[in-house]
Scaffold this active site. Sequence first.
Site, mmCIF file in Angstrom:
data_model
loop_
_atom_site.group_PDB
_atom_site.id
_atom_site.type_symbol
_atom_site.label_atom_id
_atom_site.label_comp_id
_atom_site.label_asym_id
_atom_site.label_seq_id
_atom_site.Cartn_x
_atom_site.Cartn_y
_atom_site.Cartn_z
ATOM 1 N N ARG A 137 5.113 -12.750 10.044
ATOM 2 C CA ARG A 137 5.687 -11.414 9.861
ATOM 3 C C ARG A 137 7.086 -11.362 10.432
ATOM 4 O O ARG A 137 7.394 -12.095 11.374
ATOM 5 C CB ARG A 137 4.881 -10.383 10.667
ATOM 6 N N GLU A 140 0.877 -1.168 0.000
ATOM 7 C CA GLU A 140 0.000 0.000 0.000
ATOM 8 C C GLU A 140 0.918 1.222 0.000
ATOM 9 O O GLU A 140 1.783 1.336 0.872
ATOM 10 C CB GLU A 140 -0.889 -0.010 1.257
ATOM 11 N N LYS A 145 4.136 0.856 9.414
ATOM 12 C CA LYS A 145 4.281 2.112 8.696
ATOM 13 C C LYS A 145 3.618 3.263 9.445
ATOM 14 O O LYS A 145 4.109 4.382 9.421
ATOM 15 C CB LYS A 145 3.665 1.982 7.299
HETATM 16 P P1 ATP Z 1 2.422 -2.096 8.024
HETATM 17 O O1 ATP Z 1 1.677 -2.826 9.091
HETATM 18 O O2 ATP Z 1 3.845 -1.872 8.327
HETATM 19 O O3 ATP Z 1 1.733 -0.872 7.540
HETATM 20 P P2 ATP Z 1 1.269 -3.526 5.914
HETATM 21 O O4 ATP Z 1 1.096 -4.987 6.017
HETATM 22 O O5 ATP Z 1 0.084 -2.669 6.082
HETATM 23 O O6 ATP Z 1 2.456 -3.115 6.833
HETATM 24 P P3 ATP Z 1 1.489 -3.393 3.098
HETATM 25 O O7 ATP Z 1 2.040 -2.313 2.259
HETATM 26 O O8 ATP Z 1 0.039 -3.627 3.049
HETATM 27 O O9 ATP Z 1 1.966 -3.108 4.571
HETATM 28 O O10 ATP Z 1 2.284 -4.740 2.870
HETATM 29 C C1 ATP Z 1 2.678 -5.260 1.632
HETATM 30 C C2 ATP Z 1 3.071 -6.694 1.838
HETATM 31 O O11 ATP Z 1 4.149 -6.778 2.773
HETATM 32 C C3 ATP Z 1 1.941 -7.524 2.410
HETATM 33 O O12 ATP Z 1 1.872 -8.735 1.695
HETATM 34 C C4 ATP Z 1 2.338 -7.766 3.836
HETATM 35 O O13 ATP Z 1 1.860 -8.997 4.262
HETATM 36 C C5 ATP Z 1 3.856 -7.712 3.763
HETATM 37 N N1 ATP Z 1 4.438 -7.276 5.052
HETATM 38 C C6 ATP Z 1 4.178 -6.146 5.723
HETATM 39 N N2 ATP Z 1 4.835 -6.112 6.902
HETATM 40 C C7 ATP Z 1 5.546 -7.271 6.970
HETATM 41 C C8 ATP Z 1 6.435 -7.844 7.937
HETATM 42 N N3 ATP Z 1 6.727 -7.216 9.082
HETATM 43 N N4 ATP Z 1 6.966 -9.047 7.667
HETATM 44 C C9 ATP Z 1 6.701 -9.682 6.520
HETATM 45 N N5 ATP Z 1 5.874 -9.204 5.564
HETATM 46 C C10 ATP Z 1 5.296 -8.009 5.782
HETATM 47 MG MG MG Z 2 -1.645 -2.870 4.783
#
Ligand code: ATP
Ligand code: MG
Length: 566
Positions: A272, A45, A282
């Site tokens: 994760r 995102e 983020k």
């Molecule tokens: P955040 O919680 O940091 O905002 P998010 O999951 O909302 O992270 P996205 O941009 O939606 O961030 O994530 C893109 C991809 O990265 C998704 O498939 C998510 O599962 C993966 N991802 C995000 N954070 C992690 C993490 N800490 N470890 C492994 N994969 C991750």
């Molecule tokens: Mg997300």
Amino acid sequence: MSVQPNQTANEKNERKSLNFIHAFVEEDLREGKNGGRIHTRFPPEPNGYLHIGHAKAIHIDFGTAEKYGGKCNLRFDDTNPVKEDVEYIDSIREDIHWLGYDWEDREYYASDYFGKLYDFAVDMIKKGLAYVDDQSSQEIADQKGTPNVPGKESPFRNRPVAENLDLFEQMNKGAFPEGARVLRAKIDMASPNMHMRDPVIYRIINHPHHRTGTQWKVYPMYDFAHGQSDYFEGVTHSLCTLEFEVHRPLYNWFIDRLATDDYKPRQIEFNRLNITYTVMSKRKLLQMVQQGVVSGWNDPRMPTLSGLRRRGYTPVSIKNFINSIGYTKVEALNDFSLLEFAVREDLNKKAPRVMAVLDPLKVIITNYPEDKTEELETINNPEDEAMGSRTIPFSRELYIERSDFMEDPPKKFFRLGPGMEVRLKSAYVIRCDDYKKDDQGNITELYCTYDETTKSGADTSGKKVKGTLHWVSAGHALEAEVRLYDRLFSDPEPDGHKERDFMEFLNPDSLQVVKGYVEPGLAEAKPLDHFQFQRIGYFNLDPDSKPGTLVFNRTVPLRDTWNKNN
Ligand code: ATP
Ligand code: MG
């Protein structure tokens, strides 16, 4: 005897090293699913910079495609126009490329599919599978029930199809304010899975979208966009983190209603990445940027890929770290030291050794001619002969590290003290004859003599000295600003406290800036070049550096002193 046993051993190793995701992928390949196609996607995102957690996702998404000769798309999940920004899109592209992956021409956006998703929603309404709910989000939440108590059906659940179609169309034309109505899937208010209890699939947002402008007034929810986008793109394996496991039945429910052929994407979840002394969301990273507790998203203390890059971490070290912890089905908290270990291991091979003195103490070689300078040869990296050698200037006045001299040293102090001898790296053996103190009792100068017969590489003296010190020539060394970083948080789990905010655990000493001296050859260094400052640690040249004002970042100390200090 045949060679079979050996091959079997190799196969066994291969199988052992296969993470469970690849085991699933191979199972699908064996069963001939999707005509043998492997297609993944990385779906960020664009609401912030990527962090090292994302690297774990990128590595499995792109790595799986690479391993099985498949493809991996980059898809921006831009379904929420309020939080998203073009700056983030650019940084995400740069970070993925930096990690060594490429999506070729397959850069997609969930917003590419707004039209198709809208049509699908209309189709669901027509089939009696979706309805417009006029209740507020609070009312809807109040009716959700709990995992053990079924939810209550909305009074709008059985609205006639024609009315739903009309209202949904009006929602998209801007006839209603935000929050006035939503579109919900009609599934099962008594499902044990809360996500199946008539989830909201569209909401009204009155905010221009960075790509579609004001064309849309309704925007699909993540759950209504993600699986369908996978399907539209021909994604075969949708790899994501464990929190989406409970969304999987809903993911499949939509796909089942959308898929017109045999092909269906398969969602597989993994744990994760969480690292001690770090926050990895983020939203929280944005909060730190906005409150100015760091200099920006790419502050070298941030766990963002842009921060780690600026700090001097390498793509290889990040990959090795991720491989060392692997992919599992259980949440874990990994030790920051493991990551630092991987960084040291990689930089040990790559970084030229140079000399820098961060807390200088002047040394005067009293028997060395005042107007003489020698260029002494020194090798660049004992780990890699191919990196060659260079020369460094030696003269009568030098700097050594203040901590390398003690007035009254203990027995095992193999450095300098009154009457003691040490070798200066790649130079000579010197003996400390005398020293000077200022009024406060601080040592200001050492007076030493050198022994010409001890020249490194041509030592004829037969002398044995235990310590070797790094040094720079005072008249030739360049002044440099050196930024010494430490953990950004002083608690191993800053966001693991119920009663206290993670910001309370910021480490006040996470950045210390010192003035040091580096050997003159470093004037040629380019931004992000890696070095080992001998006996101190790994450093790189910060992009803030300008000719005449060198700025270095400490990537990681030479040894893991953190666990000892705490
Ligand atoms: P955040 O919680 O940091 O905002 P998010 O999951 O909302 O992270 P996205 O941009 O939606 O961030 O994530 C893109 C991809 O990265 C998704 O498939 C998510 O599962 C993966 N991802 C995000 N954070 C992690 C993490 N800490 N470890 C492994 N994969 C991750
Ligand atoms: Mg997300």
